[in-house]
Enzyme design. Structure first.
Site, short mmCIF file in Angstrom:
data_model
loop_
_atom_site.label_atom_id
_atom_site.label_comp_id
_atom_site.label_asym_id
_atom_site.label_seq_id
_atom_site.Cartn_x
_atom_site.Cartn_y
_atom_site.Cartn_z
CG MET A 36 34.61 18.30 14.12
SD MET A 36 36.31 18.86 14.47
CE MET A 36 36.53 20.02 15.78
CG HIS A 37 27.96 17.65 14.36
ND1 HIS A 37 28.13 17.38 12.76
CD2 HIS A 37 26.89 16.50 14.51
CE1 HIS A 37 27.71 16.54 12.30
NE2 HIS A 37 26.87 16.07 13.19
NE ARG A 38 29.13 12.35 11.40
CZ ARG A 38 27.99 11.77 11.43
NH1 ARG A 38 27.44 11.23 12.32
NH2 ARG A 38 27.30 12.13 10.27
#
Length: 367
Positions: free
Chosen positions: A207-209
């Site tokens: 998860m990085h957005r």
């Protein structure tokens, strides 16, 4: 005389798309003279070297070293550097991949220098212009001369945008070439033993957005949800530097149940491929992981409002939950109960996409 081709990469997902094409082009030295240009858009000394080594890619012929910056600053740096490269050493064709800033920057410079452009993974659309990647995709496709398409939605999208049919070529998904070529080696990775895991007894997550990690309240709620899911089945979370930084800045580290949600450093390609291939479930906001889980037939929950890869939902095992913690939780528990949709591998996701691209170039571009 061989066709001088510049392959431009800027981030780790590009490496996985460029590696099989570079290898295929090098089989025809009389026809093609490929050169690899790395913009340095995303660069981590350890991980970048690891990816190049694992994918057996040659070191870049040119490294621009632009580094991180705002979208405008980074794009302008890449454009300035590439213009200098191609004015000194002209090429006949520029090949770009995916949707990162380097992809759009290279396309604009090549178009202004009247160099032909080929876009690998063309036509994908999220129809969400708040995503920088969507802007990059639209601009790159508009400027490209050869559009190599990975799934049927790309053909529909480009035709609806008025792109002439003769520019379109459905070749399949080049990321699957890399997965197929490395899967047996990845299966020998010791990452599960290193983490004390057994196959099918954990969830793999990325998860990085910004939509997920830049809002303190949302990120805090997501951590609570992940803790709850992870108490049922532990979540292994190779954590992106952006996500780590925000968790610390928002004071959320202490909210993590470390037995339920296990943060690790980012992993190399082979280790992460092993991790997701043996997972009971994958949770992500990445584009490429939706494709890899579809090929591997691993249940995938995509924590985004949309996907530019609809084939992964239409025929694969991917579920779009939105950025909605209760929906994510419900989807995860449903999957853990075995209530998952069965998928299949999409057409031409067979590990031979690079060969089809090179065959097209041999027949239609070489003179």
């Amino acid at each position: 005389m061989s066709l001088k081709i510049s392959l431009v990469v800027g981030a780790r997902p590009n490496f996985m798309k460029a590696a099989p094409l570079m290898a295929e082009l090098k089989k025809f030295p009389a026809l093609f003279a490929p050169q690899l240009i790395h913009s340095g858009q995303h660069y981590d000394e350890k991980l970048s070297r690891l990816f190049f080594d694992e994918l057996k890619m040659p070191q870049p012929d040119t490294y621009l070293g632009v580094g991180s910056a705002s979208h405008a600053v980074q794009t302008s740096r890449i454009m300035t550097a590439l213009e200098e490269v191609w004015l000194k050493n002209p090429c006949d064709l520029v090949v770009v991949f995916g949707d990162v800033n380097s992809t759009m920057a290279a396309s604009i410079v090549a178009a202004k220098l009247c160099i032909k452009i080929a876009h690998v993974e063309a036509g994908l659309r999220s129809f969400d212009n708040t995503m920088p990647e969507e802007i990059n995709r639209i601009v790159t496709d508009r400027l490209s001369d050869y559009l190599f398409i990975s799934e049927p939605s790309g053909i529909v999208n480009l035709k609806s945008e008025g792109v002439p049919e003769e520019k379109l070529k459905f070749v399949g998904n080049i990321m699957i070439d890399t997965l197929v070529a490395h899967l047996e080696v990845a299966r020998k990775s010791g990452i599960l033993e290193q983490f004390g895991l057994k196959p099918q007894n954990y969830i793999a997550m990325t998860m990085h957005r910004p939509a997920n990690v830049d809002n303190p309240e949302l990120l805090g709620t997501l951590i609570e949800i992940f803790n709850e899911i992870g108490r049922e089945c532990p979540i292994i979370f190779p954590c992106h530097p952006r996500t780590q930084k925000n968790m610390a800045a928002f004071g959320l580290i202490d909210k993590i149940d470390k037995k339920a949600l296990r943060l690790t450093e980012p992993l190399g390609y082979l280790d992460f491929l092993k991790l997701q291939s043996e997972a009971r479930l994958v949770m992500t906001d990445s584009g490429g992981i939706q494709e890899e889980t579809t090929y591997l037939n691993i249940p995938c929950i995509t924590m985004r409002e949309n996907t530019e890869r609809p084939v992964t939902v239409e025929v694969g095992s991917n579920i779009i939950t939105g950025v909605n913690p209760p929906v994510i939780r419900d989807a995860a528990f449903k999957s853990l109960r075995g209530e998952t949709k069965k998928g299949r591998v999409p057409d031409l996701w067979d590990g031979r996409t690079a060969g089809r691209i090179v065959d097209y170039l041999r027949l239609n571009v070489c003179h």
